[in-house]
Design a protein around this motif. Structure first.
Motif, PDB file in Angstrom:
ATOM      1  N   PHE A  77     -16.725 110.916 -40.515  1.00 37.02           N
ATOM      2  CA  PHE A  77     -17.015 109.568 -40.045  1.00 37.02           C
ATOM      3  C   PHE A  77     -18.375 109.048 -40.514  1.00 37.02           C
ATOM      4  CE2 PHE A  77     -18.336 106.537 -36.631  1.00 37.02           C
ATOM      5  CZ  PHE A  77     -17.421 105.549 -36.941  1.00 37.02           C
ATOM      6  N   TYR A 215     -10.135 104.398 -44.927  1.00 36.33           N
ATOM      7  CA  TYR A 215     -10.558 105.488 -44.047  1.00 36.33           C
ATOM      8  C   TYR A 215      -9.472 105.742 -43.014  1.00 36.33           C
ATOM      9  CZ  TYR A 215     -13.170 108.021 -40.433  1.00 36.33           C
ATOM     10  OH  TYR A 215     -13.589 108.943 -39.504  1.00 36.33           O
ATOM     11  N   GLU A 217      -8.179 108.761 -39.825  1.00 35.79           N
ATOM     12  CA  GLU A 217      -8.599 109.881 -38.989  1.00 35.79           C
ATOM     13  C   GLU A 217      -7.417 110.707 -38.530  1.00 35.79           C
ATOM     14  OE1 GLU A 217     -10.867 108.335 -35.752  1.00 35.79           O
ATOM     15  OE2 GLU A 217     -12.691 108.083 -36.956  1.00 35.79           O
ATOM     16  N   GLY A 222     -12.139 112.841 -40.158  1.00 31.51           N
ATOM     17  CA  GLY A 222     -11.783 111.615 -40.846  1.00 31.51           C
ATOM     18  C   GLY A 222     -11.869 111.822 -42.351  1.00 31.51           C
TER      19      GLY A 222
END
Length: 265
Positions: A77, A215, A217, A222
């Motif tokens: 992240f 992006y 997760e 992530g």
């Protein structure tokens, strides 16, 4: 992260290697080595293992990297946030909760405290989460702020978090966000049903060079992806989502109705 970077640099210097030379032995670029050494990027498990192999440190760096990841932030992240802070366009789709970039401090604190009660994080980590979120949100007020396009599943405004007062303040913040010249806010209503093209959150960043990063997760980490063949299908799905969602005017009207109805139809 800083301690890990200092340790990595000390080990590299002991061997007289440049960052590029260590990178060649590890399968990473010298630029990436530099980012780790200066604490600008967190070391992943794979990175630490490769470093242990190249430097002959017998797993010490991997163990130290585990300590780095035992904070309140999901592995991978911080790297996303680094790109987010430079993005010229941000496209978001969220389900269930208000996206972090738009959370009020009280809303964010309720979520952090809930994780604390579950035993998922420590009190210090809960404080870190809330403070880190405030740093992220500063990207929206920089001199040349990014264009932010947000689509929220209707569940984001229907699910009460922290009680009526917290939710009312949070929803009013969304209305204020929609009034900004560099934002678009849309609600994907429950009535979209099977026409909804995605069932997972989406984070898409357009960078200054016009490249796009995605992006995503999982439960434990992530992942930021800039490979065009992987990003384009996500971008296409996002455009389809926008086309099927309510207009901004209708979305704001739904939010205002939720405030007046205390989050009930």
């Amino acid at each position: 992260m800083a301690a890990f970077g200092q340790r990595l640099r000390a080990l590299r210097d002991e061997r007289g290697w440049t960052q590029d030379e260590l990178g060649e032995r590890m399968g990473w670029s010298g630029t990436h080595i530099s980012a780790i050494e200066t604490g600008r990027r967190p070391p992943t498990t794979r990175f630490a293992r490769n470093a242990d192999t190249a430097l002959g440190t017998g797993g010490r760096l991997e163990r130290q990297s585990q300590a780095v990841r035992q904070n309140s932030l999901l592995e991978g992240f911080p790297e996303y946030v680094e790109y987010e802070g430079r993005a010229v366009e941000i496209r978001l789709y969220e389900i269930g909760i208000i996206p972090g970039l738009l959370q009020t401090p009280d809303y964010a604190r309720v979520l952090a405290d809930a994780a604390l009660r579950r035993g998922a994080i420590t009190p210090e980590q809960a404080d870190e989460r809330v403070a880190f979120l405030a740093q992220r949100q500063s990207a929206l007020t920089r001199p040349q702020p990014p264009m932010v396009m947000l689509v929220m599943d209707e569940s984001c405004i229907r699910q009460a978090v922290g009680g009526s007062d917290v939710m009312e303040a949070q929803l009013r913040k969304l209305v204020e966000f929609a009034e900004l010249p560099n934002t678009v806010l849309q609600i994907a209503p429950f009535t979209m049903g099977e026409r909804r093209p995605v069932d997972l959150p989406i984070n898409l960043l357009t960078l200054p060079d016009r490249s796009v990063a995605a992006y995503a997760e999982a439960q434990t980490r992530g992942h930021l992806d800039r490979e065009i063949t992987l990003v384009v299908p996500i971008l296409t799905a996002y455009h389809q989502l926008q086309a099927g969602a309510l207009s901004q005017a209708a979305s704001v009207a739904m939010i205002e109705k939720a405030v007046k109805g205390k989050f009930r139809d």
